[in-house]
Design an enzyme around this catalytic site. Sequence first.
Site, short mmCIF file in Angstrom:
data_model
loop_
_atom_site.label_atom_id
_atom_site.label_comp_id
_atom_site.label_asym_id
_atom_site.label_seq_id
_atom_site.Cartn_x
_atom_site.Cartn_y
_atom_site.Cartn_z
N HIS A 1 -9.36 -0.05 5.81
CA HIS A 1 -7.92 -0.26 5.58
C HIS A 1 -7.13 0.94 6.07
CE1 HIS A 1 -9.82 1.45 1.97
NE2 HIS A 1 -8.71 2.14 1.80
N HIS B 1 -3.55 2.92 5.40
CA HIS B 1 -2.42 3.09 4.47
C HIS B 1 -1.15 3.37 5.27
CE1 HIS B 1 -4.83 3.91 0.71
NE2 HIS B 1 -5.73 4.28 1.59
P1 5GP Z 1 -8.92 4.39 -0.36
O1 5GP Z 1 -9.03 5.43 -1.42
O2 5GP Z 1 -10.20 3.61 -0.20
O3 5GP Z 1 -8.40 4.91 0.95
O4 5GP Z 1 -7.77 3.40 -0.83
C1 5GP Z 1 -8.01 2.24 -1.59
C2 5GP Z 1 -6.68 1.77 -2.07
O5 5GP Z 1 -6.82 0.47 -2.58
C3 5GP Z 1 -6.09 2.62 -3.21
O6 5GP Z 1 -4.87 3.21 -2.79
C4 5GP Z 1 -5.89 1.62 -4.35
O7 5GP Z 1 -4.69 1.81 -5.05
C5 5GP Z 1 -5.92 0.28 -3.64
N1 5GP Z 1 -6.44 -0.80 -4.47
C6 5GP Z 1 -7.61 -0.79 -5.18
N2 5GP Z 1 -7.77 -1.97 -5.80
C7 5GP Z 1 -6.70 -2.74 -5.47
C8 5GP Z 1 -6.30 -4.08 -5.82
O8 5GP Z 1 -6.99 -4.80 -6.54
N3 5GP Z 1 -5.13 -4.53 -5.29
C9 5GP Z 1 -4.36 -3.75 -4.48
N4 5GP Z 1 -3.23 -4.30 -4.03
N5 5GP Z 1 -4.70 -2.50 -4.14
C10 5GP Z 1 -5.85 -2.00 -4.62
#
Ligand code: 5GP
Length: 140
Positions: free
Chosen positions: A97, A99
């Site tokens: 993903h 951001h």
């Molecule tokens: P990472 O730390 O892997 O770069 O980011 C994962 C992101 O996914 C986090 O910013 C977190 O808030 C988001 N996230 C985790 N679970 C969910 C969910 O169930 N729904 C949504 N919309 N975002 C999620």
Amino acid sequence: MDCIFCKIIDGEIPSYKVYEDAFVYAFLDISQGTKGHTLVIPKKHVDNLYGLDERTAKAVFSVVPKLANALKKAFNPIGLNVVNNTEKPLQSVNHFHIHLLPRYENDTLNISMSNNQSLYDESKYTAVSDAIKSALNKEK
Ligand code: 5GP
Ligand code: ZN
């Protein structure tokens, strides 16, 4: 597969979708690190950046400017950061993903770059660039 983002794409878990096409899905990050914080993901499950094939990468990254412009239009931020976390412990959700984080004057997001230029001389820059070029050649 037990992947929350695959479940979001399938509609098993609800999300605030902002964009969808044949290959890409974009929705609000639940944390809203800043107002409008959006995640862009491929519909095809790929664990992280290292596993992204070129066609999927093109599809996902080509949506980023479109969404950035929409965020600019919607919220008039002072700027915007694009962030990707690759692999644990940086990455908490194992579905690639990107951001998109619109920035505001007094937001609480903390993204800062270090400047280590004073630690580098020509031979160090050369060694680092050679290491990358040699790894690229081994990839072919
Ligand atoms: P990472 O730390 O892997 O770069 O980011 C994962 C992101 O996914 C986090 O910013 C977190 O808030 C988001 N996230 C985790 N679970 C969910 C969910 O169930 N729904 C949504 N919309 N975002 C999620
Ligand atoms: Zn997935």
